[in-house]
Design a protein around this motif. Structure first.
Motif, PDB file in Angstrom:
ATOM      1  N   LYS A  77       6.627  -0.129   8.952  1.00 41.14           N
ATOM      2  CA  LYS A  77       8.045   0.588   8.197  1.00 41.14           C
ATOM      3  C   LYS A  77       8.905  -0.464   8.034  1.00 41.14           C
ATOM      4  O   LYS A  77       9.737  -0.499   6.966  1.00 41.14           O
ATOM      5  N   ILE A 128      10.121   4.480   2.191  1.00 37.49           N
ATOM      6  CA  ILE A 128       8.787   4.780   2.785  1.00 37.49           C
ATOM      7  C   ILE A 128       8.281   5.875   1.658  1.00 37.49           C
ATOM      8  O   ILE A 128       7.215   5.294   1.342  1.00 37.49           O
ATOM      9  N   LEU A 163       1.030   6.519  10.126  1.00 41.77           N
ATOM     10  CA  LEU A 163       2.001   7.240   9.258  1.00 41.77           C
ATOM     11  C   LEU A 163       2.667   8.498  10.118  1.00 41.77           C
ATOM     12  O   LEU A 163       3.846   8.733  10.240  1.00 41.77           O
ATOM     13  N   THR A 179       5.099  -1.415   4.049  1.00 45.75           N
ATOM     14  CA  THR A 179       3.598  -1.642   3.657  1.00 45.75           C
ATOM     15  C   THR A 179       2.608  -0.735   4.374  1.00 45.75           C
ATOM     16  O   THR A 179       3.286   0.073   5.376  1.00 45.75           O
ATOM     17  N   PHE A 180       1.865  -0.337   3.767  1.00 43.99           N
ATOM     18  CA  PHE A 180       0.782   0.701   4.284  1.00 43.99           C
ATOM     19  C   PHE A 180      -0.719   0.212   4.107  1.00 43.99           C
ATOM     20  O   PHE A 180      -1.024  -0.499   3.273  1.00 43.99           O
ATOM     21  N   LEU A 210       5.192   4.463  -0.711  1.00 45.77           N
ATOM     22  CA  LEU A 210       3.780   5.193  -0.464  1.00 45.77           C
ATOM     23  C   LEU A 210       3.430   6.014  -1.755  1.00 45.77           C
ATOM     24  O   LEU A 210       2.215   5.748  -1.817  1.00 45.77           O
ATOM     25  N   THR A 213       1.069   1.934   8.920  1.00 48.30           N
ATOM     26  CA  THR A 213       2.482   1.629   8.435  1.00 48.30           C
ATOM     27  C   THR A 213       3.187   0.624   9.163  1.00 48.30           C
ATOM     28  O   THR A 213       3.226   0.811  10.519  1.00 48.30           O
ATOM     29  N   THR A 272       4.574   7.652  13.057  1.00 48.79           N
ATOM     30  CA  THR A 272       5.865   6.971  12.570  1.00 48.79           C
ATOM     31  C   THR A 272       6.841   8.165  12.245  1.00 48.79           C
ATOM     32  O   THR A 272       8.136   8.116  12.634  1.00 48.79           O
TER      33      THR A 272
END
Length: 486
Positions: A384, A354, A335, A388-389, A358, A382, A338
């Motif tokens: 993006k 995002i 993360l 999804t994480f 999160l 991530t 990114t």
């Protein structure tokens, strides 16, 4: 008893489909098709045998099937019931085509389970162990309740009966309030506190279930198989095809030659070996649990609570107490990277999506009582594009009955101080709004706490060029990007 029953039903082909120390289930086939099912109860402990002699499990099931059928609940037809000493058996006709509810999409599972639970409650029955494994779908697409061992008649249906039945049903799923209300008996539809009580009990069920499954994962079973060689012992996820010795050797070579290395520190080294991500840990202290076992418990605590993690594969403990954790490789950036490299080019949907997604994830984790002691942006992968994480670095993950505010604030601070300083306040506020959707707090109050505590503290995060250090030296004026987002 089972031998006598086999002789009595000798025209069928018998196949055992489930077995434990208390019960065996057989499928009886005729002309290649399922015709009957036999549940043979044979308690393995003295106390269970005493209970079975007084109240045979199959006798209770037979009576419940009859009562449920009369109430309009679809159940299998009883063919035969036998009781001999502490053993008993129930023979029922097979459901056709007998599609397991557990094999269907999760949203379909939750809807069917809620409809069955609602029908039971409205007919004056409770079922404290109702899960997708207890239901088959027949040829007309209707749900058939095939396991009634935990069902009981409740003519004077109480609030606790409703909470217990519905909490068990919703505990593995995301269910909105409207869906839950549909399952409530009429006299409880207007109870203002009932939905919250159901959800709190569901959280309790979730925690207990996750702890139980984590413990089971440490021994041979449906999830795990044991590993034992002269060099190491460990656990492997059952059903995975992996050459562990080759993977271990390849990982060591990666670290030695500094190839495919994702992380290299004194305590831990991480490298990619094909489809596997391999993390090696230094030796644990005397009498302490090896780090890979701690990480295995942590990743499965998240996994069994329905939180996103890389697929757990195996752990290995060597004779010197050094260890290795293996997961499925996820080719995604962290993360912090990114946000450092791409944040300024984010379109509005990412600037909004995002942080909100999160925040909801971390809020859900905290609502489940889970604390991740190293919850930094470098430990969150991530994707993006799909918002999804995935949570990583799990050797300090613990689940509690209640997660104190101090721990929750510490996790929020860790994220706040591990993403680049140029990420706007609006982005950070959206994260907390997503978080408080799950925790039902005031996002502005929480933002003030986090922002105030972080004043003067150092920000540390990773980039493609290495680690970067910044500091909240003073109150930062609202930037143009903040104003635009707001």
């Amino acid at each position: 008893m089972i031998e006598a029953l086999r002789a009595r039903l000798s025209e069928y082909d018998w196949e055992m489909v489930a077995h434990n120390e208390h019960r065996s289930i057989y499928q009886l086939r005729q002309a290649g098709l399922p015709a009957l099912y036999v549940k043979h109860h044979h308690p393995g402990t003295p106390l269970a045998r005493l209970r079975s002699g007084i109240r045979p499990a199959s006798e209770h099931a037979s009576r419940m099937i009859e009562a449920l059928s009369q109430a309009g609940i679809l159940v299998p037809e009883v063919v035969l019931h036998l009781h001999e000493g502490f053993q008993s058996a129930l023979v029922t006709r097979a459901v056709e085509p007998g599609t397991p509810l557990a094999s269907l999409p999760r949203d379909r599972q939750s809807k069917v389970l809620l409809s069955v639970a609602g029908a039971l409650l409205k007919a004056g029955f409770v079922h404290q162990e109702l899960t997708a494994r207890d239901i088959l779908i027949d040829h007309a697409g209707n749900p058939v309740l095939v396991d009634v061992a935990s069902a009981a008649s409740a003519p004077g249906l109480t609030r606790l009966n409703v909470i217990g039945t519905l909490a068990r049903v919703i505990s593995p799923y995301e269910v909105d309030d409207e869906q839950l209300k549909e399952a409530l008996p009429d006299k409880y539809r207007h109870d203002p506190h009932l939905l919250l009580a159901i959800r709190m009990r569901a959280l309790k069920f979730n925690r207990a279930r996750a702890r139980r499954l984590v413990r089971r994962s440490l021994r041979p079973g449906s999830f795990s198989e044991t590993l034992k060689t002269p060099e190491y012992t460990g656990i492997l996820r059952r059903g995975l095809a992996i050459d562990l010795d080759r993977v271990i050797m390849a990982h060591r070579k990666n670290i030695q030659e500094q190839k495919n290395v994702l992380k290299c520190q004194d305590k831990t080294q991480v490298s990619g070996v094909g489809e596997w991500c391999v993390k090696s840990y230094q030796r644990s202290r005397p009498f302490a649990t090896p780090y890979a076992i701690r990480a295995w418990k942590g990743i499965l605590t998240l996994y069994f609570n329905g939180l996103p993690v890389p697929e757990p594969v195996a752990y290995v403990v060597f004779r010197d107490k050094s260890s290795i954790l293996i997961t499925r490789m996820l080719d995604m950036p962290t993360l912090d990277k990114t946000l450092f490299h791409d944040y300024n080019n984010f379109p509005p949907d990412l600037r909004h999506g995002i942080p909100e997604q999160l925040g909801e994830l971390i809020g859900r984790m905290h609502t489940l009582g889970i604390y991740h002691a190293d919850l930094k942006a470098c430990n969150i992968l991530t994707d993006k594009d799909r918002l999804t994480f995935y949570l990583t670095d799990t050797d300090k993950v613990r689940q509690y009955r209640y997660l104190a505010e101090q721990r929750r604030i510490r996790n929020l601070m860790q994220i706040h101080l591990s993403i680049p300083k140029h990420v706007s306040r609006a982005f950070r506020m959206r994260f907390l709004k997503g978080y408080t959707k799950e925790t039902r707090e005031d996002a502005k109050v929480l933002f003030s706490k986090v922002w105030g505590l972080s004043r003067g503290m150092e920000i540390v995060y990773t980039t493609k060029m290495g680690d970067k250090f910044e500091r909240w030296d003073q109150e930062r004026p609202e930037s143009q990007a903040d104003q635009e987002e707001t």
